[in-house]
Write a protein that holds these residues in place. Structure first.
Motif, PDB file in Angstrom:
ATOM      1  N   PRO A  22       0.799  -1.234   0.000  1.00  0.00           N
ATOM      2  CA  PRO A  22       0.000   0.000   0.000  1.00  0.00           C
ATOM      3  C   PRO A  22       0.827   1.276   0.000  1.00  0.00           C
ATOM      4  N   ARG A  23       1.970   1.262   0.694  1.00  0.00           N
ATOM      5  CA  ARG A  23       2.720   2.515   0.827  1.00  0.00           C
ATOM      6  C   ARG A  23       3.224   3.039  -0.503  1.00  0.00           C
ATOM      7  N   PHE A  24       3.252   2.189  -1.543  1.00  0.00           N
ATOM      8  CA  PHE A  24       3.733   2.627  -2.851  1.00  0.00           C
ATOM      9  C   PHE A  24       2.644   3.309  -3.680  1.00  0.00           C
ATOM     10  N   VAL A  25       1.369   3.105  -3.339  1.00  0.00           N
ATOM     11  CA  VAL A  25       0.301   3.631  -4.200  1.00  0.00           C
ATOM     12  C   VAL A  25      -0.758   4.430  -3.453  1.00  0.00           C
ATOM     13  N   VAL A  26      -0.928   4.188  -2.143  1.00  0.00           N
ATOM     14  CA  VAL A  26      -1.962   4.912  -1.396  1.00  0.00           C
ATOM     15  C   VAL A  26      -1.512   6.355  -1.172  1.00  0.00           C
ATOM     16  N   GLY A  27      -2.396   7.317  -1.445  1.00  0.00           N
ATOM     17  CA  GLY A  27      -2.061   8.729  -1.306  1.00  0.00           C
ATOM     18  C   GLY A  27      -1.073   9.194  -2.343  1.00  0.00           C
ATOM     19  N   ARG A  28      -1.167   8.649  -3.539  1.00  0.00           N
ATOM     20  CA  ARG A  28      -0.237   8.999  -4.614  1.00  0.00           C
ATOM     21  C   ARG A  28      -0.984   9.332  -5.904  1.00  0.00           C
ATOM     22  N   LYS A  29      -0.283  10.040  -6.802  1.00  0.00           N
ATOM     23  CA  LYS A  29      -0.696  10.180  -8.188  1.00  0.00           C
ATOM     24  C   LYS A  29       0.046   9.120  -8.998  1.00  0.00           C
ATOM     25  N   LEU A  30      -0.585   8.642 -10.043  1.00  0.00           N
ATOM     26  CA  LEU A  30      -0.004   7.523 -10.785  1.00  0.00           C
ATOM     27  C   LEU A  30       0.310   7.920 -12.214  1.00  0.00           C
ATOM     28  N   ILE A  31       1.474   7.479 -12.680  1.00  0.00           N
ATOM     29  CA  ILE A  31       1.794   7.514 -14.107  1.00  0.00           C
ATOM     30  C   ILE A  31       2.236   6.110 -14.506  1.00  0.00           C
ATOM     31  N   ILE A  32       2.110   5.795 -15.788  1.00  0.00           N
ATOM     32  CA  ILE A  32       2.441   4.458 -16.281  1.00  0.00           C
ATOM     33  C   ILE A  32       3.443   4.599 -17.420  1.00  0.00           C
ATOM     34  N   SER A  33       4.536   3.882 -17.323  1.00  0.00           N
ATOM     35  CA  SER A  33       5.547   3.880 -18.382  1.00  0.00           C
ATOM     36  C   SER A  33       5.426   2.606 -19.207  1.00  0.00           C
ATOM     37  N   GLY A  34       6.017   2.651 -20.378  1.00  0.00           N
ATOM     38  CA  GLY A  34       5.995   1.486 -21.255  1.00  0.00           C
ATOM     39  C   GLY A  34       4.667   1.283 -21.953  1.00  0.00           C
ATOM     40  N   ALA A  35       3.824   2.301 -21.954  1.00  0.00           N
ATOM     41  CA  ALA A  35       2.512   2.201 -22.610  1.00  0.00           C
ATOM     42  C   ALA A  35       2.291   3.479 -23.419  1.00  0.00           C
ATOM     43  N   ARG A  36       1.086   4.014 -23.429  1.00  0.00           N
ATOM     44  CA  ARG A  36       0.776   5.230 -24.186  1.00  0.00           C
ATOM     45  C   ARG A  36       1.524   6.429 -23.613  1.00  0.00           C
ATOM     46  N   GLU A  37       1.889   7.375 -24.507  1.00  0.00           N
ATOM     47  CA  GLU A  37       2.582   8.571 -24.066  1.00  0.00           C
ATOM     48  C   GLU A  37       1.728   9.392 -23.101  1.00  0.00           C
ATOM     49  N   GLU A  38       0.400   9.383 -23.297  1.00  0.00           N
ATOM     50  CA  GLU A  38      -0.481  10.164 -22.436  1.00  0.00           C
ATOM     51  C   GLU A  38      -0.432   9.685 -20.995  1.00  0.00           C
ATOM     52  N   TYR A  39      -0.136   8.411 -20.781  1.00  0.00           N
ATOM     53  CA  TYR A  39      -0.096   7.875 -19.424  1.00  0.00           C
ATOM     54  C   TYR A  39       1.073   8.438 -18.607  1.00  0.00           C
ATOM     55  N   LEU A  40       2.070   9.028 -19.274  1.00  0.00           N
ATOM     56  CA  LEU A  40       3.220   9.590 -18.575  1.00  0.00           C
ATOM     57  C   LEU A  40       2.930  10.990 -18.035  1.00  0.00           C
ATOM     58  N   THR A  41       1.876  11.627 -18.512  1.00  0.00           N
ATOM     59  CA  THR A  41       1.571  12.998 -18.096  1.00  0.00           C
ATOM     60  C   THR A  41       0.198  13.139 -17.440  1.00  0.00           C
ATOM     61  N   MET A  42      -0.556  12.045 -17.314  1.00  0.00           N
ATOM     62  CA  MET A  42      -1.942  12.188 -16.828  1.00  0.00           C
ATOM     63  C   MET A  42      -2.003  12.521 -15.343  1.00  0.00           C
ATOM     64  N   ASP A  43      -1.013  12.080 -14.519  1.00  0.00           N
ATOM     65  CA  ASP A  43      -0.995  12.391 -13.089  1.00  0.00           C
ATOM     66  C   ASP A  43      -2.355  12.164 -12.439  1.00  0.00           C
ATOM     67  N   THR A  44      -2.975  11.042 -12.705  1.00  0.00           N
ATOM     68  CA  THR A  44      -4.298  10.784 -12.143  1.00  0.00           C
ATOM     69  C   THR A  44      -4.168  10.250 -10.726  1.00  0.00           C
TER      70      THR A  44
END
Length: 719
Positions: free
Chosen positions: A477-499
Motif C-alpha cells: 500500500p505505501r507505494f500507491v496509497v495517497g499517490r498520483k499515478l503515471i504508467i511507463s511502457g505504454a501510451r505517451e499520455e499515461y506519462l503525463t496524466m498524473d491521475t
C-alpha cells in the motif's frame, strides 16, 4: 494489541482494500481446529496488520465468523482501520445540536473585505471535525492530523443534520473534489493525511516490470464544469446570481451551482411592543435589480449582438448587416398585467424579475429583425443561417433575415423593493427606500463570492483520467496509497496524466492488485449537483440558526398586513430566435431563370440565368458563361427571355447572347450541301417569360443546335 502478518502461511485469502475518504479494510481466513473452538478474535479487539514486518494498518476486528466449507471449518475475519468508528458516530455541531454546521466560526473575508456568510475554510473545517472525533474517543488520542489543503481554500457551509463524521468529511470532499485522505501507519503513531490531489507524490508503474495485465483509462471532460456559481435567494425569489468566469451562463450543461439564502439586514431595535395575539412580523423585503440592454442600431454594432444570440454565427466570416425592423408582438401572454405597456419597447430585458407591484418598470414584447448576408457560400453546418441566394449589386450573395423575439422594458437599470408598493429607486439603479417595512433597517450588502468561485473553478480545470489498472503481483500500500499515478511502457499520455489513486485492492495470497483512478467513487458529477440541490432544502434550517433567541430576529418590524403577500416578481427575461422553414432548393439546370428581389423580398429588381453550353452533333462548340458563380446577370424584371446563337459556315461557334426579343433564324445546312453556302447561320430560342413577378420556364438544359435536314424547325415563312 495483537499483530497479524499477512504473509503468514496460516492465513488464506488475505486481501487489503482502501478507498479515498473511507476506512481501509483487511480480511483473511484461517483454519478452525473444531467447530466449537473459541473465536481467535473478539469484536472491536485492537489489531496491528503488518506486511513483511512493516505496519500497514491499525484498527479493530469487525467480523470473526465461523464458516463451513465441505468438511472443513474456517474463521472468516475482517479488520478495519481507525477511521471505521467515524462511519457510525453522529456529528454534533458547535451548538451541541445535531442541526449544527461545520463552519459556525469559520467565516472568511471576500475580495472586498466583507465577511461572507456561511463560507468556511476547508482546511479548518476538516481539522475541526477530526479533532472533535479524537476528543470524544472515536480516534486514538495519539493520532496525528496533517491537513495540507491550502488555507485559502473555501467552500459553503451546509446543514449537517443527522449526519455521521464520515458523512461530513465526504460532504467537504464534494466541495473540493480533488482532495485525498489516507492514514500513514509507518511511524510510532498513526497520522491522518488530507491533501489536494495536485500536491501528492508521484508513483510510477511499468507495464512490463509490474506485469500490468489490464489498463482501462479514459479522460473525463464531463467533470470539468464550464462555469460555477452561487444563487442567492429570499424564499422563492432570486436576489442575486454570481458566476465564474464572470458573466458566464449557469444554464449550461454541467455547471455547478450552490443556492444560498440572501443575508438579512441588521435593522434598528424599536420600542414598539407587539400584541400578544396573532403576531405578524414583516421582514425587510429584498431588492430586485432589473437591467435592460440596447438593441443594435445598425451595421456597426450588430455583429457581436447577433453572435450572442446565434453561437454558430461565429464560425462564419465576412457577415454584413443591413436594414433593421422592430415590431411589437401582439397577443402575448401577460398583456393583461398592470405593468404591461405597448410603448415599453426601447431596451431588451436581460436580468431581474418584474412585479406588478412596481408601476414604473413597464414591459412589452417585440420582434427584432435585421438583414444579413455573405458573399461566399456558408461553411458546412451553417447553411441554414444563410439559406437564400440573392443578387446584390451584381454579386451573388447568401442572405437571411435574422429574427429575435424578446421581452423589452422601458429602462436600462432600475432597482425596486419586492413589497406591496413595489418601491423603486429611480433611474440609474439607485437603492429604493425601505418602503413598507416601517423601520430604518439598512439593506445588507451582497457578499462577493468571486474568490471562492474562482478557486473551485481553477481546481477543476484539468481533465481527470479515470479507470482501472490491474497488476499480476501484490503491491504494498505505501507505494500507491495517497499517490498520483503515471504508467511507463505504454501510451505517451499515461506519462503525463498524473491521475489520483482513489482505491486499492490487493489479493496478497493470489498476487493481484487492482487500482481505481480518477474521480472519487462516491462523487460523480451528478452527486455534486445533487448535494448542492440539497442545500436549498436545508435553507430554512440555516436561516433559523442565524438567531437562537425566543424573540423575533433583529431587523423585523410589526405589520398587521404582513401576512398579505405582495405580488411576486414572476416576469423574467425571455427571448428566442425565430427560424423560417428552409426554402425549397430546385435542381440546377442550364438556362434556369431566377428573379432577384429587394431586401424585403417584395419587389423584383432584376433577374439572372444559369450559364448554358451549345452543342452540335453532340460536341460542345461554345457557351454563354456565367459572370457570377455560374449565373448570367440579365437585369430585366419582365418580358421574354431569348437566347440567340451564331455559327460560321464550318459549324464553328461565333457568338451568343441573351435578348428580350427573338433573333433571326437561319439553320446550319448539312455538310453535303454545296450550293448557297453562307458565311454565318443563326439560331434563336425562347427560354422563359417573366410575368407578374413569376418565371414561366420554357426550356432547360444545354442547347443542341439542329442541322437543317427537314422542315421540322420554324426557320421562317413557308414560301
Amino acid at each position: 494489541m495483537k499483530t497479524v502478518e499477512l504473509t503468514d502461511k496460516a492465513l488464506d485469502d488475505a486481501s487489503y482494500s482502501w478507498q479515498n475518504f473511507t476506512p481501509m479494510c483487511v480480511s483473511w481466513r484461517q483454519l478452525a481446529r473444531t467447530q466449537d473452538e473459541t473465536a481467535p478474535y473478539l469484536y472491536k479487539e485492537p489489531v496491528r496488520i503488518v506486511w513483511n514486518g512493516a505496519a500497514i494498518m491499525e484498527g479493530t476486528i469487525r467480523k470473526c465468523s465461523l464458516d463451513q466449507s465441505g468438511n472443513a471449518w474456517n474463521w472468516s475475519i475482517e479488520a478495519c482501520d481507525i477511521l471505521q468508528p467515524l462511519e457510525a458516530a453522529l456529528y454534533f455541531g458547535a451548538s451541541g445540536a445535531l442541526r449544527g454546521s461545520v463552519g459556525a466560526s469559520f467565516n472568511v473575508s471576500s475580495g472586498t473585505g466583507q465577511d461572507v456568510p456561511r463560507q468556511i475554510k476547508i482546511a479548518d473545517a476538516l481539522r475541526r471535525v477530526m479533532e472533535a472525533a479524537r476528543q470524544y474517543g472515536l480516534l486514538p488520542p495519539e493520532t496525528g492530523i496533517d491537513v495540507t489543503v491550502p488555507a485559502a481554500a473555501t467552500a459553503w457551509d451546509s446543514s449537517m443534520s443527522c449526519d455521521t463524521y464520515a458523512g461530513v468529511l465526504r460532504k467537504l470532499l464534494s466541495l473540493r473534489p480533488g482532495m485525498v485522505m489516507w492514514v500513514d501507519y509507518s511511524g510510532a503513531a498513526p497520522v491522518i493525511h488530507v491533501a489536494d490531489g495536485a500536491d501528492l507524490k508521484q508513483a510510477r508503474l511499468d507495464r512490463v516490470a509490474d506485469r500490468l495485465s489490464e489498463i482501462m483509462l479514459y479522460p473525463r471532460p464531463d467533470l470539468v464544469p464550464p462555469a460555477v456559481g452561487v444563487v442567492l435567494t429570499a424564499g422563492d425569489l432570486v436576489v442575486d446570481t454570481q458566476s465564474w468566469p464572470r458573466g458566464a451562463s449557469l444554464h449550461q450543461e454541467g455547471c455547478v451551482t450552490v443556492q444560498m439564502a440572501a443575508p438579512v439586514s441588521s435593522g434598528d431595535d424599536g420600542d414598539d411592543t407587539a400584541p400578544s395575539e396573532s403576531p405578524c412580523w414583516n421582514f425587510t423585503k429584498p431588492v430586485v435589480e432589473v437591467r435592460g440592454a440596447d438593441f443594435p442600431s445598425g451595421a456597426d454594432d450588430a455583429a457581436e449582438w447577433w453572435k450572442s444570440k446565434i453561437p454558430g454565427l461565429s464560425a462564419v466570416s465576412g457577415v454584413k448587416f443591413g436594414s433593421i425592423k422592430k415590431n411589437r408582438v401582439a397577443n402575448v401572454e401577460g398583456m393583461d398585467m398592470s405593468n404591461y405597456s405597448a410603448d415599453a419597447t426601447a431596451f431588451e430585458h436581460v436580468s431581474g424579475q418584474l412585479s406588478e407591484a412596481c408601476k414604473t418598470i413597464k414591459w412589452s414584447y417585440v420582434e427584432f429583425r435585421q438583414f444579413a448576408w455573405i458573399t461566399q457560400p456558408p461553411p458546412k453546418g451553417c447553411e441554414m443561417l444563410f439559406p437564400i441566394e440573392k443578387n446584390r449589386g451584381g454579386q451573388l450573395c447568401y442572405c437571411n433575415w435574422f429574427t429575435w423575439t424578446c421581452r423589452t422594458i422601458n429602462g436600462t437599470r432600475r432597482k425596486y423593493r419586492a413589497d406591496q408598493q413595489g418601491t423603486d429607486g429611480g433611474d440609474g439603479g439607485g437603492d429604493p427606500p425601505s418602503g413598507s417595512t416601517g423601520g430604518s433597517a439598512d439593506e445588507p450588502a451582497v457578499p462577493d463570492y468571486t474568490a471562492a468561485l474562482r478557486d473551485y473553478y481553477d481546481i477543476t480545470r484539468v481533465t481527470p483520467w479515470e479507470g482501472q489498472v490491474t497488476a499480476l503481483h501484490a503491491i504494498k500500500p505505501r507505494f500507491v496509497v495517497g499517490r498520483k499515478l503515471i504508467i511507463s511502457g505504454a501510451r505517451e499520455e499515461y506519462l503525463t496524466m498524473d491521475t489520483v489513486v482513489q482505491s486499492v485492492s490487493v489479493d496478497v495470497g493470489g498476487g493481484r492488485t487492482s487500482l481505481r483512478l480518477g474521480a472519487p467513487g462516491h462523487l460523480s458529477l451528478q452527486d455534486m449537483i445533487d448535494r448542492v440541490r440539497q442545500m436549498a432544502a436545508a435553507q430554512q434550517d440555516l436561516d433559523e440558526d442565524l438567531d437562537k433567541s425566543d424573540t423575533p430576529a433583529t431587523g423585523l418590524t410589526w405589520d398587521m398586513e404582513a401576512s398579505q403577500s405582495p405580488p411576486a416578481p414572476t416576469v423574467g427575461p425571455e427571448g428566442k430566435m425565430v427560424w423560417a422553414s428552409a426554402p425549397a432548393i430546385p435542381p440546377i439546370y442550364a438556362l434556369q431563370v431566377a428573379l432577384d428581389w429587394d431586401d424585403d423580398f417584395s419587389n423584383v429588381v432584376g433577374s439572372r440565368m444559369r450559364e448554358v453550353a451549345f452543342l452540335m452533333d453532340g460536341a460542345k462548340i461554345g457557351q454563354i458563361p456565367g459572370d457570377n458563380n455560374g449565373w448570367k446577370t440579365l437585369g430585366q424584371t419582365s418580358g421574354e427571355v431569348w437566347v440567340n446563337c451564331i455559327v460560321n459556315k464550318e459549324g464553328a461557334f461565333v457568338s451568343a447572347g441573351v435578348s428580350t426579343q427573338q433573333g433571326p433564324i437561319d439553320i446550319y445546312p448539312p455538310l453535303t450541301a454545296k450550293e448557297g453556302e453562307k458565311e454565318q447561320y443563326s439560331y434563336s430560342f425562347h427560354v422563359a417569360t417573366i410575368k407578374d413577378k413569376q418565371v414561366i420556364q420554357h426550356m432547360l438544359g444545354d442547347i443542341q443546335l439542329p442541322i437543317k435536314v427537314a422542315s421540322t424547325y420554324p426557320d421562317g415563312p413557308a414560301e
